[in-house]
Each structure stands twice: as structure tokens, then as C-alpha cells.
Design an enzyme around this catalytic site. Sequence first.
Site, PDB file in Angstrom:
ATOM      1  N   CYS A 201       0.814  -1.229   0.000  1.00  9.99           N
ATOM      2  CA  CYS A 201       0.000   0.000   0.000  1.00  9.99           C
ATOM      3  C   CYS A 201       0.839   1.268   0.000  1.00  9.99           C
ATOM      4  CB  CYS A 201      -0.964  -0.008   1.181  1.00  9.99           C
ATOM      5  SG  CYS A 201      -2.074  -1.425   1.181  1.00  9.99           S
TER       6      CYS A 201
ATOM      7  N   HIS B 103      -2.807   7.408   2.712  1.00 11.21           N
ATOM      8  CA  HIS B 103      -3.291   6.133   2.169  1.00 11.21           C
ATOM      9  C   HIS B 103      -4.714   5.893   2.661  1.00 11.21           C
ATOM     10  CE1 HIS B 103      -3.775   2.060   1.074  1.00 11.21           C
ATOM     11  NE2 HIS B 103      -3.570   1.566   2.283  1.00 11.21           N
TER      12      HIS B 103
ATOM     13  N   ASN C  58      -9.909   0.110   0.365  1.00  8.80           N
ATOM     14  CA  ASN C  58      -8.448   0.181   0.316  1.00  8.80           C
ATOM     15  C   ASN C  58      -7.973  -0.420  -1.010  1.00  8.80           C
ATOM     16  OD1 ASN C  58      -5.704  -0.146   0.584  1.00  8.80           O
ATOM     17  ND2 ASN C  58      -5.777  -0.984   2.657  1.00  8.80           N
TER      18      ASN C  58
HETATM   19  C1  LIG Z   1      -9.913  -4.559  10.839  1.00  9.64           C
HETATM   20  C2  LIG Z   1     -10.484  -3.408  11.668  1.00  9.64           C
HETATM   21  C3  LIG Z   1     -11.489  -2.641  10.810  1.00  9.64           C
HETATM   22  C4  LIG Z   1     -11.195  -3.993  12.868  1.00  9.64           C
HETATM   23  O1  LIG Z   1     -11.721  -2.932  13.630  1.00  9.64           O
HETATM   24  P1  LIG Z   1     -11.687  -3.039  15.189  1.00  9.64           P
HETATM   25  O2  LIG Z   1     -12.280  -1.816  15.741  1.00  9.64           O
HETATM   26  O3  LIG Z   1     -10.280  -3.395  15.592  1.00  9.64           O
HETATM   27  O4  LIG Z   1     -12.623  -4.236  15.436  1.00  9.64           O
HETATM   28  P2  LIG Z   1     -13.094  -4.710  16.829  1.00  9.64           P
HETATM   29  O5  LIG Z   1     -11.929  -5.244  17.580  1.00  9.64           O
HETATM   30  O6  LIG Z   1     -13.888  -3.649  17.493  1.00  9.64           O
HETATM   31  O7  LIG Z   1     -14.061  -5.854  16.450  1.00  9.64           O
HETATM   32  C5  LIG Z   1     -13.575  -7.098  16.170  1.00  9.64           C
HETATM   33  C6  LIG Z   1     -14.793  -8.026  16.236  1.00  9.64           C
HETATM   34  O8  LIG Z   1     -15.551  -7.786  15.055  1.00  9.64           O
HETATM   35  C7  LIG Z   1     -15.659  -9.003  14.346  1.00  9.64           C
HETATM   36  N1  LIG Z   1     -15.600  -8.699  12.935  1.00  9.64           N
HETATM   37  C8  LIG Z   1     -14.483  -8.659  12.159  1.00  9.64           C
HETATM   38  N2  LIG Z   1     -14.834  -8.354  10.909  1.00  9.64           N
HETATM   39  C9  LIG Z   1     -16.164  -8.188  10.890  1.00  9.64           C
HETATM   40  C10 LIG Z   1     -17.085  -7.862   9.894  1.00  9.64           C
HETATM   41  N3  LIG Z   1     -16.714  -7.630   8.610  1.00  9.64           N
HETATM   42  N4  LIG Z   1     -18.385  -7.757  10.220  1.00  9.64           N
HETATM   43  C11 LIG Z   1     -18.796  -7.983  11.472  1.00  9.64           C
HETATM   44  N5  LIG Z   1     -17.971  -8.312  12.484  1.00  9.64           N
HETATM   45  C12 LIG Z   1     -16.660  -8.405  12.185  1.00  9.64           C
HETATM   46  C13 LIG Z   1     -14.472  -9.825  14.802  1.00  9.64           C
HETATM   47  O9  LIG Z   1     -14.720 -11.191  14.595  1.00  9.64           O
HETATM   48  C14 LIG Z   1     -14.380  -9.470  16.246  1.00  9.64           C
HETATM   49  O10 LIG Z   1     -15.356 -10.194  16.951  1.00  9.64           O
HETATM   50  P3  LIG Z   1     -15.034 -10.807  18.399  1.00  9.64           P
HETATM   51  O11 LIG Z   1     -14.709  -9.625  19.271  1.00  9.64           O
HETATM   52  O12 LIG Z   1     -16.289 -11.511  18.757  1.00  9.64           O
HETATM   53  O13 LIG Z   1     -13.851 -11.697  18.193  1.00  9.64           O
HETATM   54  C15 LIG Z   1      -9.365  -2.451  12.150  1.00  9.64           C
HETATM   55  O14 LIG Z   1      -8.560  -3.106  13.085  1.00  9.64           O
HETATM   56  C16 LIG Z   1      -8.527  -1.961  11.020  1.00  9.64           C
HETATM   57  O15 LIG Z   1      -8.982  -1.241  10.149  1.00  9.64           O
HETATM   58  N6  LIG Z   1      -7.223  -2.295  10.998  1.00  9.64           N
HETATM   59  C17 LIG Z   1      -6.338  -1.857   9.967  1.00  9.64           C
HETATM   60  C18 LIG Z   1      -6.600  -2.645   8.726  1.00  9.64           C
HETATM   61  C19 LIG Z   1      -5.967  -2.037   7.519  1.00  9.64           C
HETATM   62  O16 LIG Z   1      -6.230  -0.915   7.223  1.00  9.64           O
HETATM   63  N7  LIG Z   1      -5.103  -2.791   6.839  1.00  9.64           N
HETATM   64  C20 LIG Z   1      -4.445  -2.366   5.685  1.00  9.64           C
HETATM   65  C21 LIG Z   1      -3.408  -1.350   6.012  1.00  9.64           C
HETATM   66  S1  LIG Z   1      -2.501  -0.918   4.601  1.00  9.64           S
END
Ligand SMILES: CC(C)(COP(=O)(O)OP(=O)(O)OC[C@H]1O[C@@H](n2cnc3c(N)ncnc32)[C@H](O)[C@@H]1OP(=O)(O)O)[C@@H](O)C(=O)NCCC(=O)NCCS
Length: 322
Positions: free
Chosen positions: A113, A249, A279
Site C-alpha cells: 500500500c 493512504h 483500500n
Molecule cells: C480490521 C479493523 C477494521 C477492525 O476494527 P476493530 O475496531 O479493531 O474491530 P473490533 O476489535 O472492534 O471488532 C472485532 C470483532 O468484530 C468481528 N468482525 C471482524 N470483521 C467483521 C465484519 N466484517 N463484520 C462484522 N464483524 C466483524 C471480529 O470477529 C471481532 O469479533 P469478536 O470480538 O467476537 O472476536 C481495524 O482493526 C482496522 O482497520 N485495521 C487496519 C486494517 C488495515 O487498514 N489494513 C491495511 C493497512 S494498509
Amino acid sequence: MIYSRIIGTGSYLPEKIVTNADLEKIVDTNDEWIQSRSGIKERRIAADDQFTCDLAEQASLKAIEAAGIKSSDLDLIIVATTTPDQVFPSTACLLQQRLGIAGPPAFDVQAVCAGFLFAIDVADKFIKTGSARCALVVGAETFSRIIDWTDRTTCVLFGDGAGAVVLRAADEPGIYSTHLHSDGKYKDLLCVPVGVSRNFKQVNSGSAFTTMEGGEVFRWAVTAMSDIVDETLDANRMSRDDIDWLIPHQANIRIINAVGKRAKIPPEKVIVTVERHGNTSAASVPLALDEAVRDGRIKPGQNVLIEGFGGGFTWGSALVKM
Ligand SMILES: CC(C)(COP(=O)(O)OP(=O)(O)OC[C@H]1O[C@@H](n2cnc3c(N)ncnc32)[C@H](O)[C@@H]1OP(=O)(O)O)[C@@H](O)C(=O)NCCC(=O)NCCS
């Protein structure tokens, strides 16, 4: 002193729109979760017979037209991609052939990315050293091909697209500075853990998928992309007030907002496309740049700080006078 200057931008998004409601039909997710965690409403996905070079070609033709040059004026082509059409030749060579050019160097860079920032840095150095005078720099991805569409933790976040710029040698900036970083010890936090030399059968069977420790990646992305704002401003003895636009990004609206807050850049100066593009990896920054140039927000003479963050980890920035 020779500088490089962006003289044209272009972008291309595949026609197919996949909304959050569409994703609700294939994985256990919902629009509220996706929007509140990522800000994403929809993303574009390439058609089955559309490949990264097809997207790159469309974006490049628009950038070349906007620059008012002919393809034959180009003496360097760099494509940033993690999803090349073929193992080899490079997507840049495939693009070169499509554009009807023969001779000048064409190659890919791979920094996921952050790839567009790495490509801009290289092209800028070619121009500054006199090795090239007119460069095409493209970020293009069909990231949907390395996503497991049964994994709700990743499939809701990514999309396909391409963005391109034409850089030309100039007496004044242009690009004031570029800044690149990598730290391979975080290689396992965001990756496709197989490749050509390792477990190629999985690649072959179409099951080479992106894995991610979302929380860790989130924290790192915010820190890296806000710290590099200071690094970039310090290198140019500029202050935040000298920046007209920040283009981070486009991974997640919460990452973008946190970067703006930590870097003390107000939201009205931050370009955001993630809600419609998801993304798009190396394509995200040039896509957002082209959109804001074409809709008139970014004007000639304004200072734009572009920055990327990706697997590796890799991160980088460029401060550009348009
Ligand atoms: C992935 C991301 C959106 C998750 O957000 P978050 O606020 O950390 O999520 P939370 O920890 O509040 O929630 C996780 C829960 O949601 C669930 N969950 C994950 N994806 C889900 C989806 N698409 N729909 C519903 N629930 C989902 C998980 O299973 C987890 O459940 P659990 O607590 O029962 O295990 C966030 O961490 C993120 O954006 N990270 C960076 C990712 C990124 O940008 N990567 C590329 C960089 S170049």
C-alpha cells in the site's frame, strides 16, 4: 538543480460496484459494522477478464492526456503493484507495450500500500539525476484477487483501481522531497504468506490470500503516517500551515482521522475517498489525488503532502507543489 513536477494525473475504477449490502450476502457482516469500523460504503471490483494492466492502462491514458504529452515523450515507466498480471514480465513492461513505446526502462516496484510513494521516489531520483525527463508513475491493483471472500475480517476492506501521474523535469519544485521507510520485522502482521518461491501451489490454485492483525496494523499505520508528516515538514523547514492538502493512504476512515488529529492537520484539508473506493493498496493515493485535481479542490501551486503505509511494514511520503 533539476526537479520533477506532476504535469498530469489520471485514474480508473472498474465498473462493478460492490456495496456493503452485497457483502452481507456472502459473509456474516453488516453495513453498520463495516461503516463504523472502516468508513467504507462500497468498493469497485475488477471483472473476471480485467487485469491490473488493464486498469493501469486506462489510468495512464488519462494522465497522459491531462499532461498534454504523447506516450512517445515518456522515457521511464514505473508501476507500483502487489497484484501483477504475470510473474513476469513486469506489469510496467506490459503497460509499455500497450502504450506503444519501445526502449525506455519500465519496471515494477512492490511496497504494497506504500508502493506509489516508493515509485514516486524512484522516478523523482531518475529525473533529478538527469536519467529521465518525463516519467509515468502508476499505482494499480486488483487486490480482490488476493482476498479470501469468505473471511469477513479482510474482504470488507479492499477494492480494485488504478491511478497515474506524469512527472516532467522542471527548474522549480514540483516534488520538494520524498521520504521512505521499511521495517521487515513486522512482516507477519500484514501479508500474503505464500508466493512464487514458497508454496506456489496455493498461488496456482487461487488461494493465496491476505492475512492481517487488524489492531496492530491500525496502531502502526497511525503512528507511521502521522510521524512522517513531521519528518517531511522538518526536511523542508515548513509548517503545517504551508500544507494545503494531506492525502493519506485510504485504508480506513478511523486511521485517516487519527493521522490528521495526531499530525494536527484539520479534516477540511484531508482528501478522503475510502468510503467509495475501499483500500485499493498502491492505487489509493494516486486515485485520491486525481479525483481532487479533477474536481478542482487541488489547484496549481498548492502544496500537497501524500503518504502511504503498507505490508512490510513500508511507509513513505512526498511533498509536492502542484
Ligand atoms: C480490521 C479493523 C477494521 C477492525 O476494527 P476493530 O475496531 O479493531 O474491530 P473490533 O476489535 O472492534 O471488532 C472485532 C470483532 O468484530 C468481528 N468482525 C471482524 N470483521 C467483521 C465484519 N466484517 N463484520 C462484522 N464483524 C466483524 C471480529 O470477529 C471481532 O469479533 P469478536 O470480538 O467476537 O472476536 C481495524 O482493526 C482496522 O482497520 N485495521 C487496519 C486494517 C488495515 O487498514 N489494513 C491495511 C493497512 S494498509
